[in-house]
Design a protein around this motif. Structure first.
Motif, PDB file in Angstrom:
ATOM      1  N   ALA A   1      45.767  92.246   4.602  1.00  0.00           N
ATOM      2  CA  ALA A   1      44.519  92.559   3.901  1.00  0.00           C
ATOM      3  C   ALA A   1      43.470  92.979   4.934  1.00  0.00           C
ATOM      4  CB  ALA A   1      44.029  91.346   3.119  1.00  0.00           C
ATOM      5  N   ASP A   2      42.561  93.861   4.528  1.00  0.00           N
ATOM      6  CA  ASP A   2      41.495  94.248   5.445  1.00  0.00           C
ATOM      7  C   ASP A   2      40.486  93.111   5.622  1.00  0.00           C
ATOM      8  OD1 ASP A   2      42.574  96.761   5.853  1.00  0.00           O
ATOM      9  OD2 ASP A   2      41.478  97.661   4.180  1.00  0.00           O
ATOM     10  N   SER A   3      40.231  92.389   4.551  1.00  0.00           N
ATOM     11  CA  SER A   3      39.280  91.266   4.588  1.00  0.00           C
ATOM     12  C   SER A   3      39.896  90.032   3.964  1.00  0.00           C
ATOM     13  CB  SER A   3      38.029  91.586   3.756  1.00  0.00           C
ATOM     14  OG  SER A   3      37.239  92.524   4.364  1.00  0.00           O
ATOM     15  N   LEU A   4      39.472  88.884   4.453  1.00  0.00           N
ATOM     16  CA  LEU A   4      39.888  87.615   3.850  1.00  0.00           C
ATOM     17  C   LEU A   4      38.662  86.913   3.303  1.00  0.00           C
ATOM     18  CD1 LEU A   4      42.211  86.325   6.704  1.00  0.00           C
ATOM     19  CD2 LEU A   4      42.885  87.498   4.599  1.00  0.00           C
ATOM     20  N   ILE A   5      38.838  86.317   2.141  1.00  0.00           N
ATOM     21  CA  ILE A   5      37.757  85.508   1.572  1.00  0.00           C
ATOM     22  C   ILE A   5      38.283  84.089   1.389  1.00  0.00           C
ATOM     23  CG2 ILE A   5      36.162  85.193  -0.339  1.00  0.00           C
ATOM     24  CD1 ILE A   5      36.850  88.177  -1.114  1.00  0.00           C
ATOM     25  N   PHE A   6      37.812  83.178   2.216  1.00  0.00           N
ATOM     26  CA  PHE A   6      38.183  81.776   2.003  1.00  0.00           C
ATOM     27  C   PHE A   6      37.224  81.223   0.968  1.00  0.00           C
ATOM     28  CE2 PHE A   6      39.730  82.687   6.313  1.00  0.00           C
ATOM     29  CZ  PHE A   6      41.067  82.468   6.058  1.00  0.00           C
ATOM     30  N   ASP A   7      37.796  80.747  -0.108  1.00  0.00           N
ATOM     31  CA  ASP A   7      36.954  80.384  -1.246  1.00  0.00           C
ATOM     32  C   ASP A   7      36.604  78.900  -1.243  1.00  0.00           C
ATOM     33  OD1 ASP A   7      35.516  80.649  -3.540  1.00  0.00           O
ATOM     34  OD2 ASP A   7      37.250  80.368  -4.859  1.00  0.00           O
ATOM     35  N   LEU A   8      35.312  78.636  -1.358  1.00  0.00           N
ATOM     36  CA  LEU A   8      34.857  77.246  -1.546  1.00  0.00           C
ATOM     37  C   LEU A   8      34.308  77.069  -2.950  1.00  0.00           C
ATOM     38  CD1 LEU A   8      32.901  76.739   1.834  1.00  0.00           C
ATOM     39  CD2 LEU A   8      35.290  76.253   1.326  1.00  0.00           C
ATOM     40  N   GLU A   9      34.289  78.174  -3.721  1.00  0.00           N
ATOM     41  CA  GLU A   9      33.583  78.122  -5.002  1.00  0.00           C
ATOM     42  C   GLU A   9      34.519  77.906  -6.191  1.00  0.00           C
ATOM     43  OE1 GLU A   9      32.292  81.366  -7.019  1.00  0.00           O
ATOM     44  OE2 GLU A   9      30.615  80.392  -8.005  1.00  0.00           O
ATOM     45  N   ASP A  10      34.770  78.943  -6.966  1.00  0.00           N
ATOM     46  CA  ASP A  10      35.418  78.755  -8.267  1.00  0.00           C
ATOM     47  C   ASP A  10      36.830  78.172  -8.213  1.00  0.00           C
ATOM     48  OD1 ASP A  10      33.342  79.358  -9.828  1.00  0.00           O
ATOM     49  OD2 ASP A  10      34.071  81.313 -10.526  1.00  0.00           O
ATOM     50  N   SER A  11      37.604  78.484  -7.172  1.00  0.00           N
ATOM     51  CA  SER A  11      38.981  77.986  -7.172  1.00  0.00           C
ATOM     52  C   SER A  11      39.078  76.544  -6.675  1.00  0.00           C
ATOM     53  CB  SER A  11      39.870  78.897  -6.310  1.00  0.00           C
ATOM     54  OG  SER A  11      39.466  78.857  -4.962  1.00  0.00           O
ATOM     55  N   ILE A  12      37.945  75.965  -6.311  1.00  0.00           N
ATOM     56  CA  ILE A  12      37.960  74.594  -5.768  1.00  0.00           C
ATOM     57  C   ILE A  12      37.316  73.635  -6.760  1.00  0.00           C
ATOM     58  CG2 ILE A  12      37.281  73.143  -3.807  1.00  0.00           C
ATOM     59  CD1 ILE A  12      39.127  75.522  -3.083  1.00  0.00           C
ATOM     60  N   SER A  13      38.087  72.604  -7.151  1.00  0.00           N
ATOM     61  CA  SER A  13      37.538  71.632  -8.098  1.00  0.00           C
ATOM     62  C   SER A  13      36.475  70.787  -7.401  1.00  0.00           C
ATOM     63  CB  SER A  13      38.649  70.750  -8.643  1.00  0.00           C
ATOM     64  OG  SER A  13      39.209  70.017  -7.571  1.00  0.00           O
ATOM     65  N   LEU A  14      35.638  70.150  -8.189  1.00  0.00           N
ATOM     66  CA  LEU A  14      34.496  69.424  -7.625  1.00  0.00           C
ATOM     67  C   LEU A  14      34.911  68.362  -6.615  1.00  0.00           C
ATOM     68  CD1 LEU A  14      32.143  69.021 -10.735  1.00  0.00           C
ATOM     69  CD2 LEU A  14      32.154  70.788  -8.958  1.00  0.00           C
ATOM     70  N   ASP A  15      36.037  67.679  -6.896  1.00  0.00           N
ATOM     71  CA  ASP A  15      36.419  66.604  -5.968  1.00  0.00           C
ATOM     72  C   ASP A  15      37.110  67.136  -4.702  1.00  0.00           C
ATOM     73  OD1 ASP A  15      38.557  67.428  -7.410  1.00  0.00           O
ATOM     74  OD2 ASP A  15      39.347  65.437  -7.870  1.00  0.00           O
ATOM     75  N   GLU A  16      37.284  68.462  -4.631  1.00  0.00           N
ATOM     76  CA  GLU A  16      37.903  69.040  -3.431  1.00  0.00           C
ATOM     77  C   GLU A  16      36.893  69.812  -2.584  1.00  0.00           C
ATOM     78  OE1 GLU A  16      41.475  69.736  -2.418  1.00  0.00           O
ATOM     79  OE2 GLU A  16      41.870  67.864  -3.479  1.00  0.00           O
ATOM     80  N   LYS A  17      35.649  69.836  -3.037  1.00  0.00           N
ATOM     81  CA  LYS A  17      34.659  70.685  -2.364  1.00  0.00           C
ATOM     82  C   LYS A  17      34.520  70.320  -0.882  1.00  0.00           C
ATOM     83  CE  LYS A  17      32.996  73.259  -5.785  1.00  0.00           C
ATOM     84  NZ  LYS A  17      33.332  74.692  -5.840  1.00  0.00           N
ATOM     85  N   ASP A  18      34.445  69.025  -0.600  1.00  0.00           N
ATOM     86  CA  ASP A  18      34.225  68.606   0.793  1.00  0.00           C
ATOM     87  C   ASP A  18      35.434  68.927   1.669  1.00  0.00           C
ATOM     88  OD1 ASP A  18      31.741  67.705   0.162  1.00  0.00           O
ATOM     89  OD2 ASP A  18      32.336  65.607  -0.099  1.00  0.00           O
ATOM     90  N   SER A  19      36.639  68.615   1.149  1.00  0.00           N
ATOM     91  CA  SER A  19      37.824  68.841   1.984  1.00  0.00           C
ATOM     92  C   SER A  19      38.050  70.334   2.221  1.00  0.00           C
ATOM     93  CB  SER A  19      39.056  68.193   1.354  1.00  0.00           C
ATOM     94  OG  SER A  19      39.256  68.689   0.061  1.00  0.00           O
ATOM     95  N   ALA A  20      37.745  71.152   1.218  1.00  0.00           N
ATOM     96  CA  ALA A  20      37.912  72.596   1.387  1.00  0.00           C
ATOM     97  C   ALA A  20      36.949  73.110   2.462  1.00  0.00           C
ATOM     98  CB  ALA A  20      37.668  73.316   0.071  1.00  0.00           C
ATOM     99  N   ARG A  21      35.724  72.652   2.399  1.00  0.00           N
ATOM    100  CA  ARG A  21      34.720  73.086   3.372  1.00  0.00           C
ATOM    101  C   ARG A  21      35.170  72.712   4.779  1.00  0.00           C
ATOM    102  NH1 ARG A  21      30.874  69.698   2.143  1.00  0.00           N
ATOM    103  NH2 ARG A  21      30.240  70.880   0.314  1.00  0.00           N
ATOM    104  N   HIS A  22      35.680  71.501   4.887  1.00  0.00           N
ATOM    105  CA  HIS A  22      36.124  70.984   6.175  1.00  0.00           C
ATOM    106  C   HIS A  22      37.307  71.800   6.703  1.00  0.00           C
ATOM    107  CE1 HIS A  22      36.189  67.803   9.113  1.00  0.00           C
ATOM    108  NE2 HIS A  22      37.492  67.719   9.003  1.00  0.00           N
ATOM    109  N   LEU A  23      38.254  72.078   5.808  1.00  0.00           N
ATOM    110  CA  LEU A  23      39.451  72.833   6.198  1.00  0.00           C
ATOM    111  C   LEU A  23      39.077  74.250   6.643  1.00  0.00           C
ATOM    112  CD1 LEU A  23      42.593  72.832   6.309  1.00  0.00           C
ATOM    113  CD2 LEU A  23      42.544  73.808   4.018  1.00  0.00           C
ATOM    114  N   VAL A  24      38.240  74.910   5.852  1.00  0.00           N
ATOM    115  CA  VAL A  24      37.875  76.297   6.171  1.00  0.00           C
ATOM    116  C   VAL A  24      37.096  76.343   7.482  1.00  0.00           C
ATOM    117  CG1 VAL A  24      36.477  78.270   5.440  1.00  0.00           C
ATOM    118  CG2 VAL A  24      37.968  77.109   3.796  1.00  0.00           C
ATOM    119  N   ARG A  25      36.185  75.394   7.655  1.00  0.00           N
ATOM    120  CA  ARG A  25      35.419  75.360   8.908  1.00  0.00           C
ATOM    121  C   ARG A  25      36.371  75.269  10.108  1.00  0.00           C
ATOM    122  NH1 ARG A  25      30.799  73.708  11.848  1.00  0.00           N
ATOM    123  NH2 ARG A  25      31.440  72.337  13.542  1.00  0.00           N
TER     124      ARG A  25
END
Lengths: 303, 516
Positions: free
Chosen positions: A39-63
């Motif tokens: 892909a030319d660009s990647l979008i790591f998603d923290l928004e719609d595909s992440i359930s509320l209880d996964e928001k923190d872990s997703a942010r941590h993983l992407v960071r």
């Protein structure tokens, strides 16, 4: 605008963004492998595909992914949660210091919110010794209100591309979602126009049926015809179809080559006006030709 | 024990269980024997009946004694009841120290474990998986596991390295005079290719069937002149659901799809993807995807190949039906679609294991392959491929036709992800060698393509812009970076539990018992 700023803006305008792949930010294997699909660009998603209880872990993983992985020149962006959520500021503080190429801003509706976000990012950049303006913005228009503000939004600082969220938009305006998005024709054209006027890119919405690759190809061809410079994708198998649609025909490649050559020759000779195949050529046409050759080169076509 | 280093750097004992071992010195070096083995002459006179009603009778007639050798095919795959049935009978008869020579052992044979522990089965000659493989790794079998390729197995039977006392052939149909085919009846399994060397070279051959058809059976895959007894059983010899799957699954994993697509790009770049192409790939999800991509490309470009080989699968058969190949050579049929095709399509040709891959024959089909796509559990920086052992040292698989096709084909492609479950696939040295690096041309991963510098295709492939080629060392470094370091080596004892033969009968590697 300074000469340097113009050049950077030009690069952003010309950057190849035929496909941008959404990756759920909470899936380690997918995050790690995101880069391999071309892909030319990647979008790591923290928004719609992440359930509320996964928001923190997703942010941590992407960071941490952004801090450790090599993305081999792929444009790296993160879709953060919108300004009106409690996650917004946490996302910003965690992600901006990792210097992503850009942030996707969902549900953008006004110029003013972009000014506020620009300020907040500048603060974080300054604190982290990152040159101000490094992290670009890519607002996503997902509401009627946003559509009506599009001309201002396209002018906001840091903005290099606009996207549209087809599903939300259709719901918001009360239209019926169709396979090839006729209901979005006007909105798409409006976004493309606003982008062109500001020399930024318009990126088309996703094609949700991942099993219909031919349909995707057709939809992408349509998107290209009306002026989109890229398409968001939700599955790696969609990338090839999008790139196929963006590959210019041999005829287009040959003509682009003739235009660029004629333009260069004319410049050398000090001529102001050039014509190719009996038609007048000026700078926008030359730029378009350059873009065609870039797309061809990206598909390893014979240029 | 005295050891000699072979060509792939593995230490091979000079002798094991009283048998002298020949260290591998490179492909194409055999033969090590001058003449083929000749089985006993048996005689069936006018008026004699071959039909028996119990396995025990057949064992007695075949004269099996302690220390004897029995063989089986695995065309019934995980639906095979016969191997277990015969072993139970042998145990009941009080026989011991038996050498098993099936063409493969499947998880359904897990129940034989107790016979390994009791010394009833002391040697196994074939690739193994499941509990049996695990038990051998842990030293529970007294003798030795000998892993051979399909071609190597045929060779070992033909040159007498393995002398079969009784070959038991699970027969989907047989007539009372022992004419067998695999395409009819409830237990149809398609090709009977792996049983063919057994039928020709065993000292006694037993067809076991639930379906006796009037003489003469037609078509005939294995003929009456090789078959001594026909055991007609009421008890089912197989489970149709385990014999053939209705459809094999093409991978949906985008990573494997990318790998499959890149395999075809490699074949294109090599210049082999043209009129007359011959091709083989397996039945794994990635191989099936590659077959489909190949098919799409050939259709789009109007390219017609010569033959496809397998492991016949629906994907391959459809290429035949679409006119993309003139013929399929089929040593084993993987799915119901392939079985039906073998029955109905004259262009779908059954072939024996020797015809398929025996290197010490007057010509095997793998020699005529343009390209093959294969898998691996590990590959090392010398391009040596491991298919039999896991990274922890335990035996997990056989090797199918890996070293046969990899030697035979002009272009051998290994397709695998760079890591599986956070275990890197590229390593400094594979745990055990099944195919030597000299057989391998290209290793395709989702993160890049490594071309063997020794390959005749090195220049053309590394110069192709659209291929993301990297050195295998770079791929290894990338894998280690992704998982956060080099994995530890497996811990083993100094007892040898298995050997891996090269197809010519020399020894590529030995497998040690793992530590508890």
């Amino acid at each position: 605008m300074s000469k340097k700023a113009t050049k950077i803006k030009d690069e952003q305008m010309n950057r190849l963004r035929r496909s941008r792949l959404y990756i759920p930010g909470n899936n380690p294997a997918m995050v790690q492998n995101a880069v391999v699909y071309g892909a030319d660009s990647l979008i790591f998603d923290l928004e719609d595909s992440i359930s509320l209880d996964e928001k923190d872990s997703a942010r941590h993983l992407v960071r941490n992914a952004l801090l450790t992985l090599d993305f081999e020149g792929c444009e790296v962006t993160v879709r953060i949660n919108s300004l009106d959520t409690e996650y917004f500021i946490k996302d910003l503080e965690a992600i901006v210091p990792t210097k992503p190429d850009g942030l996707l801003l969902p549900k953008t509706e006004s110029f003013e919110e972009l000014i506020r976000i620009d300020d907040l990012i500048s603060e974080i950049e300054e604190k982290n010794d990152i040159p101000i303006g490094t992290v670009k913005l890519m607002p996503i228009i997902e509401s009627a209100k946003g559509v009506l503000q599009i001309e201002k939004i396209a002018e906001a600082p840091r903005v290099v591309a606009l996207g549209l969220g087809g599903e939300d938009l259709v719901a918001d305006i009360g239209a019926k979602r169709t396979k090839f998005g006729r209901e979005l024709d006007y909105i798409s054209s409006k976004i493309i126009l606003a982008c062109a006027a500001n020399k930024i890119q318009a990126i088309d919405t996703v094609f949700t049926d991942i099993n219909d690759l031919e349909g995707l190809h057709k939809a992408t061809l349509r998107a290209i015809e009306i002026g989109f410079q890229g398409k968001s994708v939700i599955h790696p198998s969609q990338i090839e179809q999008v790139h196929r649609a963006f590959s210019p025909s041999q005829e287009e490649i040959d003509r682009a080559k003739r235009i660029i050559k004629a333009y260069k020759d004319a410049k050398k000779k000090g001529l102001g006006v050039v014509s190719v195949d009996g038609r007048m050529i000026d700078l926008p046409v030359v730029k378009l030709s350059e873009r065609i050759l870039k797309r061809a080169a990206a598909s390893y076509q014979n240029t | 024990m005295k050891f000699v280093k072979n060509k792939v750097g593995r230490s091979i004992p000079e002798e094991l269980f009283g048998k002298k071992l020949i260290p591998f010195t490179g492909k194409g070096k055999g033969p090590y024997k001058e003449r083929k083995y000749a089985p006993k002459i048996r005689k069936t006179s006018p008026g004699d009946s071959k039909v028996l009603t119990s396995i025990q009778e057949a064992i007695k007639k075949g004269g099996l004694a302690d220390g004897g050798t029995i063989s089986f095919h695995h065309h019934f795959r995980n639906g095979d009841y016969l191997l277990n049935m015969v072993c139970h009978e042998i145990a009941k008869m009080g026989l011991k120290d038996i050498r098993l020579v099936p063409s493969s052992i499947q998880p359904i044979n897990d129940e034989l474990l107790t016979y390994l522990e009791k010394g009833i089965i002391t040697h196994i000659n074939c690739g193994t998986s499941g509990k049996i493989a695990d038990a051998i790794s842990r030293g529970k079998m007294k003798g030795l596991l000998t892993i051979r390729s399909h071609g190597g197995r045929a060779r070992s039977i033909e040159n007498g390295d393995v002398e079969i006392d009784i070959a038991f052939i699970a027969s989907p149909t047989s007539d009372e005079y022992g004419n067998i085919n695999g395409v009819h009846g409830k237990y149809a399994c398609g090709s009977l290719g792996y049983a063919m060397p057994d039928a020709q070279f065993a000292n006694y051959v037993v067809a076991v069937t639930n379906t006796l058809v009037p003489f003469p059976n037609n078509p005939i895959s294995i003929s009456q002149d090789h078959v001594d007894s026909v055991v007609l059983l009421k008890k089912p010899i197989g489970n149709p659901a385990g014999i053939v799957t209705t459809s094999l699954r093409v991978t949906r994993d985008p990573k494997n799809l990318k790998i499959a697509r890149d395999c075809i790009e490699v074949i294109k770049a090599s210049g082999l993807l043209k009129e007359g192409l011959s091709f083989q790939s397996g039945a794994g999800g990635t191989a099936l995807a590659a077959t489909q991509f190949l098919s799409q490309y050939m259709k789009a470009k109007g390219i017609k190949g010569s033959f496809g080989m397998g492991g016949a699968t629906e994907a391959l058969v459809r290429m035949l039906e679409d006119g993309l190949f003139d013929a399929i050579l089929d040593v084993q049929s993987f799915d119901i679609y392939a079985v039906r095709s073998l029955l109905n399509n004259p262009k779908h040709i059954e072939m024996g294991a020797s015809q398929y891959a025996n290197p010490l024959s007057s010509g095997c089909a793998v020699n005529l392959l343009d390209t093959v796509i294969l898998g691996c559990t590990e590959i090392d920086t010398k391009f040596n491929v491991n298919t039999s052992t896991e990274s922890d040292g335990r035996i997990m698989h056989g090797m199918g036709g890996h070293q046969d096709t990899s030697e035979g084909a002009k272009l051998t492609i290994i397709a695998a992800p760079l890591q599986r479950g956070r275990i890197p696939i590229v390593v400094d040295d594979v745990v055990s060698v099944n195919s030597p690096g000299e057989n391998i041309d290209v290793f395709v991963t989702e993160r890049g393509i490594a071309v063997n510098p020794e390959s005749q295709y090195f220049d053309i492939l590394t110069k192709t812009k659209s291929l993301n080629t990297k050195s295998i060392e770079d791929l290894k470094a990338e894998a280690e970076k992704l998982i956060g370091g080099k994995p530890q080596k497996p811990k083993t004892t100094d007892r040898i539990v298995g050997i891996i033969e090269y197809r010519d009968g020399s020894v590529l590697d030995v497998i040690y018992q793992v530590e508890k």
